[in-house]
Write an enzyme that holds these catalytic residues in place. Structure first.
Site, PDB file in Angstrom:
ATOM      1  N   GLY A 110     -20.458 -15.967  19.053  1.00  0.00           N
ATOM      2  CA  GLY A 110     -21.497 -16.623  18.248  1.00  0.00           C
ATOM      3  C   GLY A 110     -22.825 -15.911  18.420  1.00  0.00           C
ATOM      4  N   HIS A 111     -23.156 -15.568  19.658  1.00  0.00           N
ATOM      5  CA  HIS A 111     -24.380 -14.805  19.907  1.00  0.00           C
ATOM      6  C   HIS A 111     -24.276 -13.417  19.248  1.00  0.00           C
ATOM      7  CE1 HIS A 111     -24.278 -17.490  23.626  1.00  0.00           C
ATOM      8  NE2 HIS A 111     -25.405 -17.841  23.040  1.00  0.00           N
ATOM      9  N   GLN A 127     -35.569 -27.297  29.442  1.00  0.00           N
ATOM     10  CA  GLN A 127     -34.860 -28.003  28.369  1.00  0.00           C
ATOM     11  C   GLN A 127     -33.653 -28.786  28.883  1.00  0.00           C
ATOM     12  OE1 GLN A 127     -34.091 -24.186  26.238  1.00  0.00           O
ATOM     13  NE2 GLN A 127     -32.140 -25.123  25.712  1.00  0.00           N
ATOM     14  N   GLU A 179     -27.271 -21.746  13.202  1.00  0.00           N
ATOM     15  CA  GLU A 179     -27.206 -23.072  12.554  1.00  0.00           C
ATOM     16  C   GLU A 179     -26.410 -24.052  13.409  1.00  0.00           C
ATOM     17  OE1 GLU A 179     -25.606 -22.332   8.678  1.00  0.00           O
ATOM     18  OE2 GLU A 179     -27.567 -21.687   7.884  1.00  0.00           O
ATOM     19  N   LYS A 180     -25.655 -23.524  14.377  1.00  0.00           N
ATOM     20  CA  LYS A 180     -24.894 -24.386  15.294  1.00  0.00           C
ATOM     21  C   LYS A 180     -25.809 -25.450  15.918  1.00  0.00           C
ATOM     22  CE  LYS A 180     -22.226 -25.239  19.088  1.00  0.00           C
ATOM     23  NZ  LYS A 180     -23.269 -25.765  19.951  1.00  0.00           N
ATOM     24  N   SER A 202     -19.259 -22.103  21.842  1.00  0.00           N
ATOM     25  CA  SER A 202     -20.359 -22.620  22.648  1.00  0.00           C
ATOM     26  C   SER A 202     -20.108 -22.246  24.097  1.00  0.00           C
ATOM     27  CB  SER A 202     -20.422 -24.150  22.517  1.00  0.00           C
ATOM     28  OG  SER A 202     -21.214 -24.687  23.569  1.00  0.00           O
TER      29      SER A 202
HETATM   30  P1  AMP Z   1     -27.661 -20.658  23.503  1.00  0.00           P
HETATM   31  O1  AMP Z   1     -27.458 -19.465  24.358  1.00  0.00           O
HETATM   32  O2  AMP Z   1     -26.502 -21.578  23.467  1.00  0.00           O
HETATM   33  O3  AMP Z   1     -28.980 -21.339  23.755  1.00  0.00           O
HETATM   34  O4  AMP Z   1     -27.760 -20.107  22.016  1.00  0.00           O
HETATM   35  C1  AMP Z   1     -28.608 -19.052  21.679  1.00  0.00           C
HETATM   36  C2  AMP Z   1     -28.610 -18.897  20.181  1.00  0.00           C
HETATM   37  O5  AMP Z   1     -27.278 -18.653  19.733  1.00  0.00           O
HETATM   38  C3  AMP Z   1     -29.096 -20.165  19.465  1.00  0.00           C
HETATM   39  O6  AMP Z   1     -29.876 -19.793  18.342  1.00  0.00           O
HETATM   40  C4  AMP Z   1     -27.800 -20.823  19.052  1.00  0.00           C
HETATM   41  O7  AMP Z   1     -27.919 -21.663  17.922  1.00  0.00           O
HETATM   42  C5  AMP Z   1     -26.943 -19.599  18.732  1.00  0.00           C
HETATM   43  N1  AMP Z   1     -25.519 -19.933  18.790  1.00  0.00           N
HETATM   44  C6  AMP Z   1     -24.866 -20.577  19.801  1.00  0.00           C
HETATM   45  N2  AMP Z   1     -23.585 -20.764  19.470  1.00  0.00           N
HETATM   46  C7  AMP Z   1     -23.419 -20.231  18.221  1.00  0.00           C
HETATM   47  C8  AMP Z   1     -22.316 -20.120  17.322  1.00  0.00           C
HETATM   48  N3  AMP Z   1     -21.117 -20.607  17.614  1.00  0.00           N
HETATM   49  N4  AMP Z   1     -22.522 -19.513  16.129  1.00  0.00           N
HETATM   50  C9  AMP Z   1     -23.756 -19.035  15.798  1.00  0.00           C
HETATM   51  N5  AMP Z   1     -24.828 -19.112  16.595  1.00  0.00           N
HETATM   52  C10 AMP Z   1     -24.661 -19.692  17.791  1.00  0.00           C
END
Ligand code: AMP
Length: 301
Positions: free
Chosen positions: A45-46, A70, A159-160, A196
């Site tokens: 996703g990242h 957070q 958008e997740k 995630s």
């Molecule tokens: P995080 O590391 O979970 O804080 O996420 C960092 C960024 O990656 C944030 O903008 C999230 O929305 C995005 N993100 C996390 N999971 C996904 C996913 N499955 N698909 C797209 N973007 C994601």
């Protein structure tokens, strides 16, 4: 094959001063900067965000920082996954130019970064914010600092985390920052579960149960495709799928408008259905953009 074979390797920074030295050199060479902030534990996703950032030819900067502000009391700050070796590999293979790995003192101890932004506004208290008091205040505090350090031209968010995307858009507008905020569609497992970092906490049985999330979204979407617009009906359809899963406990199911996340009684324009549920001890969120059939471009003759 890693990108290092094809192009100069990714550079790493930890302090704000190191980061700025790297970015100033790029800026002076006329490069625009695309920024992907993350909490590490990088996954596909990242990587989708990194690819989107690289697609326009901009210099791609990724930060990995688990932001303590957070996380609420009793949340999973301590056990949040930290995978620095994987992060380096995913970032390098994702075409990242600069990987920023700040420590707490770099983000919160630096006199160069603003201390004034600590309030997410009214949206910070609803939905995820109601379940996680102070969460979005922590998000805006860190995002304001990261944006000040990086000064990107484009900010890429998933958008997740739909509410986070809207909260950050509002923050950028409020501060008048010259950065475009782009939302990137959610990357999913083949069975539909949104990728995630928290999926790593799920037991095999919970992992299977978590598929109720995308199934609930698909049920809501199917109802809309059948011409239903009542928010009560759409929410009930999604909730029924989650309620049928014994390992899932619903926190909220809500149909809201795409810009302000106000609950809408009827889906007369584009909306988004937001879900939050515990699967075992793990809290998962997901969402789907919904458009009434009469507004869909592909349906018009
Ligand atoms: P995080 O590391 O979970 O804080 O996420 C960092 C960024 O990656 C944030 O903008 C999230 O929305 C995005 N993100 C996390 N999971 C996904 C996913 N499955 N698909 C797209 N973007 C994601």
């Amino acid at each position: 094959m890693t990108r290092a074979v094809l192009a100069p390797s990714m550079q790493c920074a930890s302090s704000v001063a190191e980061l700025r030295t790297l970015l100033n050199a790029a800026r002076e060479a006329g490069r625009r900067i695309g920024f992907v902030p993350t909490m590490g534990a990088l996954h596909a996703g990242h990587a989708a965000l990194m690819r989107a950032a690289g697609a326009g030819g901009d210099l791609v900067v990724v930060s990995c920082y688990v932001n303590p502000r957070q996380f609420g009391v009793g949340e999973d700050l301590e056990r949040y996954p930290r995978t620095p070796d994987v992060d380096r590999r995913v970032a390098d293979e994702g075409g990242v130019d600069v990987l920023w790995l700040p420590a707490d003192r770099d983000v919160y101890g630096s006199a160069e970064l603003p201390d004034a932004v600590t309030d997410a506004g009214p949206l910070g208290d609803r939905l995820e914010g109601a379940a996680r008091p102070g969460h979005f205040d922590g998000v805006v505090a860190v995002v304001a600092r990261l944006l000040t350090a990086v000064e990107p031209d484009v900010l890429y968010l998933g958008e997740k985390d739909y509410q986070q995307l809207v909260v950050v858009r509002q923050l950028v507008a409020r501060l008048g920052l010259p950065v475009s905020v782009l939302g990137i569609p959610t990357a999913r497992e083949p069975d539909g579960l949104a990728l995630s970092s928290r999926n790593a906490f799920l037991t095999p049985a919970e992992r299977e149960a978590a598929c109720a999330m995308p199934r609930a979204l698909a049920a809501a979407e199917a109802l809309v495709a059948d011409g239903h617009t009542s928010a009560d009906a759409i929410e009930a359809e999604a909730r029924a799928v989650l309620d049928a899963e014994p390992l899932a406990t619903v926190d909220y199911v809500q149909l809201v408008d795409v810009d302000g996340l106000e609950r809408t009684a009827s889906l007369d324009g584009p909306g988004v259905v937001l879900l939050a549920a515990h699967v075992g001890a793990t809290r998962l969120i997901d969402n789907r953009l919904l458009t009434p059939p009469q507004l869909r471009i592909e349906d018009t003759p």
